[in-house]
Motif scaffolding. Structure first.
Motif, PDB file in Angstrom:
ATOM      1  N   GLU A 289     -32.103 -12.076 -66.446  1.00  0.00           N
ATOM      2  CA  GLU A 289     -32.298 -11.434 -67.746  1.00  0.00           C
ATOM      3  C   GLU A 289     -32.737 -12.515 -68.743  1.00  0.00           C
ATOM      4  O   GLU A 289     -32.635 -13.714 -68.451  1.00  0.00           O
ATOM      5  N   THR A 290     -33.178 -12.073 -69.914  1.00  0.00           N
ATOM      6  CA  THR A 290     -33.315 -13.015 -71.031  1.00  0.00           C
ATOM      7  C   THR A 290     -32.150 -12.836 -71.994  1.00  0.00           C
ATOM      8  O   THR A 290     -31.737 -13.768 -72.671  1.00  0.00           O
ATOM      9  N   LEU A 291     -31.617 -11.599 -72.060  1.00  0.00           N
ATOM     10  CA  LEU A 291     -30.426 -11.322 -72.873  1.00  0.00           C
ATOM     11  C   LEU A 291     -29.605 -10.205 -72.238  1.00  0.00           C
ATOM     12  O   LEU A 291     -28.472 -10.426 -71.854  1.00  0.00           O
ATOM     13  N   GLY A 292     -30.168  -9.013 -72.090  1.00  0.00           N
ATOM     14  CA  GLY A 292     -29.439  -7.887 -71.515  1.00  0.00           C
ATOM     15  C   GLY A 292     -28.969  -6.921 -72.582  1.00  0.00           C
ATOM     16  O   GLY A 292     -27.823  -7.002 -73.036  1.00  0.00           O
ATOM     17  N   MET A 293     -29.853  -6.009 -72.986  1.00  0.00           N
ATOM     18  CA  MET A 293     -29.536  -5.070 -74.064  1.00  0.00           C
ATOM     19  C   MET A 293     -28.327  -4.192 -73.743  1.00  0.00           C
ATOM     20  O   MET A 293     -27.490  -3.933 -74.602  1.00  0.00           O
ATOM     21  N   VAL A 294     -28.220  -3.730 -72.489  1.00  0.00           N
ATOM     22  CA  VAL A 294     -27.126  -2.811 -72.159  1.00  0.00           C
ATOM     23  C   VAL A 294     -25.764  -3.492 -72.277  1.00  0.00           C
ATOM     24  O   VAL A 294     -24.755  -2.839 -72.528  1.00  0.00           O
ATOM     25  N   THR A 295     -25.751  -4.809 -72.103  1.00  0.00           N
ATOM     26  CA  THR A 295     -24.485  -5.532 -72.266  1.00  0.00           C
ATOM     27  C   THR A 295     -23.995  -5.446 -73.702  1.00  0.00           C
ATOM     28  O   THR A 295     -22.835  -5.090 -73.961  1.00  0.00           O
ATOM     29  N   ILE A 296     -24.882  -5.754 -74.652  1.00  0.00           N
ATOM     30  CA  ILE A 296     -24.437  -5.722 -76.051  1.00  0.00           C
ATOM     31  C   ILE A 296     -24.241  -4.289 -76.548  1.00  0.00           C
ATOM     32  O   ILE A 296     -23.410  -4.049 -77.426  1.00  0.00           O
ATOM     33  N   GLU A 297     -24.964  -3.329 -75.973  1.00  0.00           N
ATOM     34  CA  GLU A 297     -24.728  -1.932 -76.335  1.00  0.00           C
ATOM     35  C   GLU A 297     -23.324  -1.498 -75.907  1.00  0.00           C
ATOM     36  O   GLU A 297     -22.616  -0.824 -76.655  1.00  0.00           O
ATOM     37  N   SER A 298     -22.935  -1.883 -74.709  1.00  0.00           N
ATOM     38  CA  SER A 298     -21.593  -1.540 -74.214  1.00  0.00           C
ATOM     39  C   SER A 298     -20.513  -2.238 -75.028  1.00  0.00           C
ATOM     40  O   SER A 298     -19.472  -1.649 -75.349  1.00  0.00           O
ATOM     41  N   MET A 299     -20.759  -3.501 -75.382  1.00  0.00           N
ATOM     42  CA  MET A 299     -19.805  -4.245 -76.213  1.00  0.00           C
ATOM     43  C   MET A 299     -19.663  -3.593 -77.586  1.00  0.00           C
ATOM     44  O   MET A 299     -18.563  -3.509 -78.134  1.00  0.00           O
ATOM     45  N   ALA A 300     -20.782  -3.115 -78.131  1.00  0.00           N
ATOM     46  CA  ALA A 300     -20.752  -2.450 -79.438  1.00  0.00           C
ATOM     47  C   ALA A 300     -19.912  -1.179 -79.402  1.00  0.00           C
ATOM     48  O   ALA A 300     -19.305  -0.795 -80.402  1.00  0.00           O
ATOM     49  N   MET A 301     -19.860  -0.548 -78.218  1.00  0.00           N
ATOM     50  CA  MET A 301     -19.065   0.678 -78.051  1.00  0.00           C
ATOM     51  C   MET A 301     -17.625   0.356 -77.645  1.00  0.00           C
ATOM     52  O   MET A 301     -16.889   1.235 -77.214  1.00  0.00           O
ATOM     53  N   GLN A 302     -17.243  -0.909 -77.804  1.00  0.00           N
ATOM     54  CA  GLN A 302     -15.875  -1.380 -77.565  1.00  0.00           C
ATOM     55  C   GLN A 302     -15.427  -1.203 -76.112  1.00  0.00           C
ATOM     56  O   GLN A 302     -14.280  -0.846 -75.832  1.00  0.00           O
ATOM     57  N   ALA A 355     -15.073  -7.460 -78.442  1.00  0.00           N
ATOM     58  CA  ALA A 355     -16.489  -7.335 -78.092  1.00  0.00           C
ATOM     59  C   ALA A 355     -17.285  -6.765 -79.262  1.00  0.00           C
ATOM     60  O   ALA A 355     -18.391  -7.236 -79.569  1.00  0.00           O
ATOM     61  N   ARG A 356     -16.727  -5.755 -79.918  1.00  0.00           N
ATOM     62  CA  ARG A 356     -17.392  -5.168 -81.084  1.00  0.00           C
ATOM     63  C   ARG A 356     -17.576  -6.223 -82.175  1.00  0.00           C
ATOM     64  O   ARG A 356     -18.646  -6.311 -82.802  1.00  0.00           O
ATOM     65  N   LYS A 357     -16.557  -7.032 -82.407  1.00  0.00           N
ATOM     66  CA  LYS A 357     -16.651  -8.080 -83.436  1.00  0.00           C
ATOM     67  C   LYS A 357     -17.747  -9.088 -83.098  1.00  0.00           C
ATOM     68  O   LYS A 357     -18.488  -9.537 -83.978  1.00  0.00           O
ATOM     69  N   LYS A 358     -17.857  -9.435 -81.817  1.00  0.00           N
ATOM     70  CA  LYS A 358     -18.888 -10.395 -81.399  1.00  0.00           C
ATOM     71  C   LYS A 358     -20.284  -9.830 -81.657  1.00  0.00           C
ATOM     72  O   LYS A 358     -21.179 -10.530 -82.142  1.00  0.00           O
ATOM     73  N   VAL A 359     -20.462  -8.546 -81.373  1.00  0.00           N
ATOM     74  CA  VAL A 359     -21.758  -7.898 -81.613  1.00  0.00           C
ATOM     75  C   VAL A 359     -22.059  -7.854 -83.108  1.00  0.00           C
ATOM     76  O   VAL A 359     -23.198  -8.106 -83.523  1.00  0.00           O
ATOM     77  N   GLU A 360     -21.055  -7.548 -83.909  1.00  0.00           N
ATOM     78  CA  GLU A 360     -21.251  -7.513 -85.365  1.00  0.00           C
ATOM     79  C   GLU A 360     -21.656  -8.887 -85.900  1.00  0.00           C
ATOM     80  O   GLU A 360     -22.452  -8.986 -86.834  1.00  0.00           O
ATOM     81  N   GLN A 361     -21.131  -9.930 -85.290  1.00  0.00           N
ATOM     82  CA  GLN A 361     -21.438 -11.294 -85.737  1.00  0.00           C
ATOM     83  C   GLN A 361     -22.852 -11.726 -85.349  1.00  0.00           C
ATOM     84  O   GLN A 361     -23.574 -12.309 -86.156  1.00  0.00           O
ATOM     85  N   LEU A 362     -23.253 -11.455 -84.102  1.00  0.00           N
ATOM     86  CA  LEU A 362     -24.496 -12.025 -83.575  1.00  0.00           C
ATOM     87  C   LEU A 362     -25.644 -11.044 -83.360  1.00  0.00           C
ATOM     88  O   LEU A 362     -26.806 -11.456 -83.335  1.00  0.00           O
ATOM     89  N   PHE A 363     -25.340  -9.757 -83.194  1.00  0.00           N
ATOM     90  CA  PHE A 363     -26.375  -8.821 -82.746  1.00  0.00           C
ATOM     91  C   PHE A 363     -26.584  -7.634 -83.682  1.00  0.00           C
ATOM     92  O   PHE A 363     -27.081  -6.590 -83.270  1.00  0.00           O
ATOM     93  N   ASP A 364     -26.231  -7.795 -84.938  1.00  0.00           N
ATOM     94  CA  ASP A 364     -26.482  -6.773 -85.956  1.00  0.00           C
ATOM     95  C   ASP A 364     -27.950  -6.864 -86.366  1.00  0.00           C
ATOM     96  O   ASP A 364     -28.403  -7.881 -86.900  1.00  0.00           O
ATOM     97  N   ILE A 365     -28.721  -5.811 -86.116  1.00  0.00           N
ATOM     98  CA  ILE A 365     -30.164  -5.859 -86.373  1.00  0.00           C
ATOM     99  C   ILE A 365     -30.467  -6.051 -87.853  1.00  0.00           C
ATOM    100  O   ILE A 365     -31.510  -6.629 -88.211  1.00  0.00           O
TER     101      ILE A 365
END
Length: 382
Positions: A289-302, A355-365
Motif C-alpha cells: 500500500e501507500t497508505l490504505g484508505m480502508v484502514t483509516i476509515e475503519s479507525m474513524a468508525m472506532q 483510533a478515532r483520535k488518531k484519525v482526527e489528529q492526522l487524517f482530517d481532510i
C-alpha cells in the motif's frame, strides 16, 4: 486558486471505475471546494466525453480513443490537448496527476504539474518482489521527471519512490490522505456483531488475503463462532494465472473456516459502512500500500484494526495503542491478536476510541486540505 486533477478513476455513477485513488481525490476535491477553491477533475479512459458538476467539482470525462499505431502516445497527446484547452479557458493554475502508469509521460503543460504518489507500478513491483515491464518503468519515470513537485501520502511511500526513480528529495512533501469525518460517525461503538472479522479491499495476493485465509483457520479453530466477511472485487492471480484469487482463498480455508466465511463481492459504499459499524474487528494484512484508505476509515468508525506492520502502516497505527501491527506472514501472531480482541470488549472500545483520535489528529481532510492549499501556493509562486 484554480486546481485541476488528472485521473482514470473517480467515485460517480457516470464513471467506469473508482477505488482508493479516486476516493482520495474526491475527498480532497470536495474539501477544497468548500474552502473556495475552483476544482476541475479530468477523468480519462471513459466510454464517452461529458462535462458535469458533482458536489461543486467540475468533472470532464475524456473518451478512450484507439489509433492505428502507438495508441499509448497519441492518446496521451489527445488528453494533453484537451486539458490544455480547459486550462487556458478556465485559467487553471496548477495540475496534479497520479504516478500510476505515468500518464503524464510525453505530455507538456504551461502550468506547474504535481505528481502524487498513489503508488506506481514500480513501487508495488519493488514491495512485492516482482519484475516490472521496462516500458512501464520508462513511462512512470518520464511522468515523474516532468513534475515540478511531489506529494507522498506517507513518508514511507515518499522514501521508496524517491529511491526507485532517483528523485530530488527536497521536492517531496508528505501530506496524508484525509476523510470527511462527518461522514464517518459511529454513535454506538459498543454495539456490534461479536466474533466477526471484516476485510475490505480487492481480493488479490498483494493484499495478504491468502495469509488471511490461514489466519482465519487458526481463529475459527479457537473460536467456532467466528465469522469472516470479505468485501471487494475478485482479481486474477499473477503467480498462478488463476482467474480468481478468491478461489485460491477457498482452497486454503479449512472446512470449518469455509463454512464461517462470506464473500460479498463489491457492494455500495453505504453498505460497506454498515458492515464496518457492525463488525467486531477489521483486518488489513496487506503487503503493498501507500497508505490504505480502508484502514483509516475503519479507525474513524472506532473499530479495533489488526493491520500489517509494513512501512506505511507504522504511520497510521501506534501498535497496541490505537490498533495492532503484525506482519502478514506471522500467521499465529496475527490470529492471536484477533482472538485477544474477541475476548476483551473493553479493550476493543478503548482501542477504537484511541483510533478515532488518531484519525482526527492526522487524517482530517479539513486540516489536510489547508496543507495542500499552502503547498500548491508555494509551487505556483516559485
Amino acid at each position: 486558486m484554480k486546481v485541476g486533477y488528472i485521473t482514470s478513476e473517480y467515485p460517480h455513477t457516470k464513471i467506469k471505475h473508482a477505488a482508493g485513488i479516486g476516493t482520495s481525490i474526491k475527498n480532497l476535491a470536495i474539501a477544497l471546494v468548500d474552502k473556495g477553491i475552483d476544482v476541475t477533475v479530468f477523468v480519462y479512459h471513459q466510454n464517452k466525453n461529458d462535462i458535469f458538476v458533482d458536489e461543486g467539482v467540475e468533472i470532464h470525462l475524456i473518451k478512450t480513443e484507439r489509433f492505428k499505431i502507438a495508441t499509448w502516445f497519441f492518446y496521451r497527446k489527445r488528453i494533453q490537448k484537451y486539458i490544455n484547452n480547459i486550462v487556458k479557458k478556465k485559467h487553471i493554475q496548477i495540475l496534479e496527476a497520479p504516478d500510476w502508469t505515468g500518464i503524464t509521460a510525453f505530455m507538456k503543460f504551461k502550468i506547474p504539474l504535481v505528481i502524487r504518489f498513489h503508488g506506481s507500478d514500480a513501487y508495488f513491483c519493488k514491495i512485492e518482489g516482482r519484475k516490472q515491464k521496462f516500458k512501464n518503468f520508462i513511462f512512470e519515470k518520464s511522468g515523474l521527471k516532468k513534475a515540478k513537485a511531489y506529494v507522498a501520502p506517507t513518508a514511507y511511500a515518499g522514501r521508496e519512490t524517491q529511491k526507485i526513480f532517483g528523485l530530488n528529495n527536497n521536492k517531496i512533501k508528505t501530506i496524508h490522505y484525509g476523510l470527511q469525518l462527518k461522514h464517518f460517525v459511529n454513535k454506538n461503538p459498543d454495539i456490534y456483531n461479536e466474533n466477526t472479522v471484516l476485510y475490505i479491499g480487492t481480493i488479490i495476493r498483494k493484499k495478504g488475503v491468502l495469509e488471511l485465509a490461514e489466519v482465519f483457520n487458526k481463529v475459527v479453530e479457537f473460536n467456532p463462532n467466528a465469522k469472516l466477511i470479505l468485501i471487494g472485487s475478485d482479481a486474477p492471480d499473477i503467480k498462478t494465472d488463476s482467474t480468481s484469487t478468491y478461489n485460491l482463498m477457498e482452497n486454503l480455508f479449512s472446512e470449518k473456516a469455509k463454512k464461517q466465511s462470506s464473500y460479498l463481492g463489491k457492494i455500495p459504499y453505504a453498505e460497506v459502512q454498515e458492515h464496518i459499524k457492525n463488525t467486531h474487528v477489521c483486518t488489513f494484512p496487506s503487503f503493498a500500500e501507500t497508505l490504505g484508505m480502508v484502514t483509516i476509515e475503519s479507525m474513524a468508525m472506532q473499530k479495533p484494526v489488526v493491520n500489517t506492520s509494513i512501512g506505511w502502516a507504522q504511520e497510521l497505527i501506534d501498535d497496541e495503542i490505537n490498533g495492532f501491527l503484525v506482519h502478514p506472514s506471522k500467521i499465529d501472531d496475527y490470529a492471536t491478536r484477533i482472538i485477544e480482541l474477541f475476548n476483551d470488549k473493553s479493550k476493543c472500545i478503548e482501542i477504537g476510541r484511541a483510533a478515532r483520535k488518531k484519525v482526527e489528529q492526522l487524517f482530517d481532510i479539513e486540516k489536510n486540505a489547508d496543507i495542500n492549499i499552502e503547498y500548491y501556493k508555494s509551487i505556483i509562486e516559485k
